[in-house]
Write a protein that holds these residues in place. Structure first.
Motif, mmCIF file in Angstrom:
data_model
loop_
_atom_site.group_PDB
_atom_site.id
_atom_site.type_symbol
_atom_site.label_atom_id
_atom_site.label_comp_id
_atom_site.label_asym_id
_atom_site.label_seq_id
_atom_site.Cartn_x
_atom_site.Cartn_y
_atom_site.Cartn_z
ATOM 1 N N GLN A 187 30.164 -2.694 35.592
ATOM 2 C CA GLN A 187 29.888 -1.263 35.563
ATOM 3 C C GLN A 187 29.489 -0.753 36.942
ATOM 4 O OE1 GLN A 187 26.916 -0.799 32.546
ATOM 5 N NE2 GLN A 187 28.344 -1.145 30.842
ATOM 6 N N VAL A 188 28.649 -1.541 37.637
ATOM 7 C CA VAL A 188 28.236 -1.141 38.984
ATOM 8 C C VAL A 188 29.436 -1.092 39.908
ATOM 9 C CG1 VAL A 188 26.903 -1.843 41.011
ATOM 10 C CG2 VAL A 188 25.886 -1.994 38.728
ATOM 11 N N SER A 189 30.296 -2.116 39.798
ATOM 12 C CA SER A 189 31.507 -2.144 40.628
ATOM 13 C C SER A 189 32.397 -0.952 40.323
ATOM 14 C CB SER A 189 32.256 -3.456 40.395
ATOM 15 O OG SER A 189 33.448 -3.471 41.134
ATOM 16 N N THR A 190 32.535 -0.621 39.045
ATOM 17 C CA THR A 190 33.373 0.517 38.657
ATOM 18 C C THR A 190 32.806 1.817 39.204
ATOM 19 O OG1 THR A 190 34.063 -0.639 36.655
ATOM 20 C CG2 THR A 190 34.397 1.746 36.721
ATOM 21 N N ARG A 191 31.481 2.005 39.086
ATOM 22 C CA ARG A 191 30.856 3.220 39.607
ATOM 23 C C ARG A 191 31.035 3.301 41.120
ATOM 24 N NH1 ARG A 191 26.656 2.082 35.794
ATOM 25 N NH2 ARG A 191 25.418 1.109 37.452
ATOM 26 N N SER A 192 30.902 2.160 41.810
ATOM 27 C CA SER A 192 31.079 2.143 43.264
ATOM 28 C C SER A 192 32.514 2.506 43.641
ATOM 29 C CB SER A 192 30.722 0.767 43.808
ATOM 30 O OG SER A 192 30.961 0.697 45.203
ATOM 31 N N GLN A 193 33.452 1.971 42.900
ATOM 32 C CA GLN A 193 34.853 2.283 43.177
ATOM 33 C C GLN A 193 35.142 3.758 42.938
ATOM 34 O OE1 GLN A 193 37.025 -0.439 40.724
ATOM 35 N NE2 GLN A 193 36.733 -2.185 42.094
ATOM 36 N N ARG A 194 34.598 4.312 41.875
ATOM 37 C CA ARG A 194 34.797 5.736 41.594
ATOM 38 C C ARG A 194 34.179 6.607 42.685
ATOM 39 N NH1 ARG A 194 33.326 5.779 35.101
ATOM 40 N NH2 ARG A 194 35.279 4.786 34.389
ATOM 41 N N ARG A 195 32.992 6.201 43.167
ATOM 42 C CA ARG A 195 32.340 6.942 44.236
ATOM 43 C C ARG A 195 33.172 6.895 45.508
ATOM 44 N NH1 ARG A 195 27.911 4.646 43.814
ATOM 45 N NH2 ARG A 195 28.105 3.115 45.498
ATOM 46 N N ASP A 196 33.702 5.704 45.808
ATOM 47 C CA ASP A 196 34.558 5.570 46.991
ATOM 48 C C ASP A 196 35.833 6.400 46.842
ATOM 49 O OD1 ASP A 196 32.722 3.864 48.069
ATOM 50 O OD2 ASP A 196 33.814 2.028 47.525
ATOM 51 N N LEU A 197 36.385 6.418 45.633
ATOM 52 C CA LEU A 197 37.601 7.196 45.394
ATOM 53 C C LEU A 197 37.333 8.681 45.575
ATOM 54 C CD1 LEU A 197 40.537 7.420 44.496
ATOM 55 C CD2 LEU A 197 39.737 7.419 42.113
ATOM 56 N N ARG A 198 36.192 9.166 45.036
ATOM 57 C CA ARG A 198 35.849 10.584 45.202
ATOM 58 C C ARG A 198 35.659 10.930 46.675
ATOM 59 N NH1 ARG A 198 32.708 9.702 40.440
ATOM 60 N NH2 ARG A 198 30.854 9.308 41.727
ATOM 61 N N ALA A 199 34.998 10.030 47.414
ATOM 62 C CA ALA A 199 34.797 10.270 48.848
ATOM 63 C C ALA A 199 36.126 10.304 49.583
ATOM 64 C CB ALA A 199 33.886 9.188 49.429
ATOM 65 N N ALA A 200 37.025 9.384 49.236
ATOM 66 C CA ALA A 200 38.336 9.357 49.889
ATOM 67 C C ALA A 200 39.123 10.633 49.597
ATOM 68 C CB ALA A 200 39.115 8.128 49.426
ATOM 69 N N LEU A 201 39.106 11.062 48.338
ATOM 70 C CA LEU A 201 39.815 12.292 47.970
ATOM 71 C C LEU A 201 39.222 13.508 48.674
ATOM 72 C CD1 LEU A 201 40.352 11.724 44.131
ATOM 73 C CD2 LEU A 201 42.060 11.588 45.951
ATOM 74 N N LEU A 202 37.899 13.503 48.824
ATOM 75 C CA LEU A 202 37.243 14.609 49.517
ATOM 76 C C LEU A 202 37.678 14.669 50.975
ATOM 77 C CD1 LEU A 202 35.137 16.893 49.455
ATOM 78 C CD2 LEU A 202 33.409 15.186 50.089
ATOM 79 N N PHE A 203 37.770 13.524 51.625
ATOM 80 C CA PHE A 203 38.140 13.491 53.039
ATOM 81 C C PHE A 203 39.606 13.881 53.265
ATOM 82 C CE2 PHE A 203 34.313 10.779 53.657
ATOM 83 C CZ PHE A 203 33.746 11.508 54.694
ATOM 84 N N ILE A 204 40.486 13.498 52.345
ATOM 85 C CA ILE A 204 41.909 13.825 52.542
ATOM 86 C C ILE A 204 42.288 15.164 51.933
ATOM 87 C CG2 ILE A 204 42.522 11.372 52.548
ATOM 88 C CD1 ILE A 204 43.778 11.824 49.778
ATOM 89 N N SER A 205 41.351 15.818 51.260
ATOM 90 C CA SER A 205 41.671 17.086 50.602
ATOM 91 C C SER A 205 42.136 18.181 51.571
ATOM 92 C CB SER A 205 40.469 17.589 49.784
ATOM 93 O OG SER A 205 39.338 17.794 50.614
ATOM 94 N N PRO A 206 41.563 18.301 52.803
ATOM 95 C CA PRO A 206 42.102 19.332 53.707
ATOM 96 C C PRO A 206 43.587 19.119 54.012
ATOM 97 C CG PRO A 206 39.962 18.580 54.481
ATOM 98 C CD PRO A 206 40.366 17.668 53.369
ATOM 99 N N TRP A 207 43.956 17.836 54.265
ATOM 100 C CA TRP A 207 45.374 17.559 54.515
ATOM 101 C C TRP A 207 46.210 17.816 53.270
ATOM 102 C CZ3 TRP A 207 48.706 14.347 51.984
ATOM 103 C CH2 TRP A 207 49.985 14.215 52.554
ATOM 104 N N ALA A 208 45.711 17.377 52.098
ATOM 105 C CA ALA A 208 46.473 17.531 50.855
ATOM 106 C C ALA A 208 46.707 19.007 50.550
ATOM 107 C CB ALA A 208 45.743 16.853 49.698
ATOM 108 N N VAL A 209 45.651 19.832 50.694
ATOM 109 C CA VAL A 209 45.799 21.268 50.438
ATOM 110 C C VAL A 209 46.766 21.884 51.440
ATOM 111 C CG1 VAL A 209 44.592 23.485 50.438
ATOM 112 C CG2 VAL A 209 43.534 21.484 49.363
#
Length: 315
Positions: free
Chosen positions: A14-36
């Motif tokens: 569960q901890v690993s899953t939460r960490s992965q989700r947090r990393d995924l959200r951070a990655a999506l946040l960082f690439i969102s300007p390019w994606a938009v």
């Protein structure tokens, strides 16, 4: 301990899953300007132009669907054939000349020693010149009466041609002027030359290879990826050449007989879109140009498998 193994494993998961989700959200946040930016300024205009290519649209009125009529009209438009011939002629001559001049200058810079930094900057500075200014320079330098090129030729007793008015010399003038901006490719090829292992040259000398043999058998294969990149990029740019030529031959609004010799595909596309307001027809032209460039790039990629040396790749 055995009884705790199952719960501990689930907690870790569960901890690993939460960490992965947090990393995924951070990655999506960082690439969102390019994606938009990609979705708004690239993907949507691309899809909308595909739709417009199937319509009759003049900007002032709503688009009306006409199917493939714009593409059928392309086959009957003499200016399409003329502009394609001009563009292909320009590309076939300009790209090899551009690559050869870039390679020659890069090889000279590679031998320049401490002065390489100065000359590297000097060669790159013309890239900073606005394309519109380059178009004006083209008219000044290649003027048939008192241009710099003809003045130099006259010094050697050569009667220079009317570069900007003789249809036979318009495209050669544009090609020569395009070499003004080789600086970017020179820097790329120079970096590739600096990365060629000196051990290969030493081994070639031991085998009795002369300067030309070392260049052909060592230098060119080792920098072939950079040469391929420069060729592909400049081929794409050549098919889309616009600003300098438009400024020199069409920007003033004057119609001279030399204009047909300088009518490239992208210029005719621009005229249809913004001069005649045939946005639907211009969109069809844009997609034809896209397909042509894509096909040529795919061919270049396939040919590169035999000509481009990739270190570590077995042949």
């Amino acid at each position: 301990m055995t009884a705790l193994t199952g719960p501990l494993a689930r907690v870790r998961a569960q901890v690993s899953t939460r960490s992965q989700r947090r990393d995924l959200r951070a990655a999506l946040l960082f690439i969102s300007p390019w994606a938009v930016g990609f979705l708004v300024f690239t993907a949507w205009p691309l899809l909308y132009s595909a739709y417009l290519s199937l319509t009759d649209y003049d900007v002032l009125n709503d688009p009306s669907f006409i199917g493939l009529e714009n593409y059928r009209t392309l086959l009957e438009d003499d200016k399409i054939a003329l502009s394609l011939r001009n563009t292909i002629f320009y590309t076939v001559i300009q790209v090899p000349a551009y690559v050869l001049v870039s390679l020659g200058l890069a090889m000279l810079l590679n031998q320049a020693g401490r002065a390489a930094g100065f000359f590297r900057t000097a060669f790159y500075l013309p890239n900073m010149t606005p394309p519109v200014a380059v178009g004006v320079l083209l008219l000044l330098i290649f003027n048939g009466q008192n241009g710099l090129i003809n003045e130099v030729l006259g010094f050697f007793g050569i009667d220079g041609p009317s570069w900007t008015t003789d249809p036979n010399w318009v495209k050669p003038a544009i090609i020569v002027m395009s070499l003004w901006s080789v600086g970017g490719s020179v820097i790329i090829l120079l970096a590739a030359l600096r990365n060629v292992p000196t051990e290969l040259y030493d081994a070639a000398r031991v085998d009795g290879a002369g300067p030309w043999q070392r260049t052909w058998s060592v230098t060119l294969p080792m920098i072939s990826p950079a040469l391929f990149f420069v060729t592909v990029v400049n081929t794409i740019a050549a098919f889309q050449t616009f600003t300098e030529t438009y400024t020199a031959f069409f920007g003033s609004g004057n119609s001279t007989y030399s204009n047909d010799a300088a009518l490239f595909f992208s210029i005719y596309l621009f005229q249809q879109a913004f001069q005649f307001l045939n946005m639907g027809y211009a969109s069809a032209m844009a997609w034809v140009l896209f397909v042509i460039i894509m096909v040529i790039t795919v061919i270049q990629l396939r040919v590169s498998r035999r000509l481009v040396y990739l270190e570590g790749e077995q042949r």
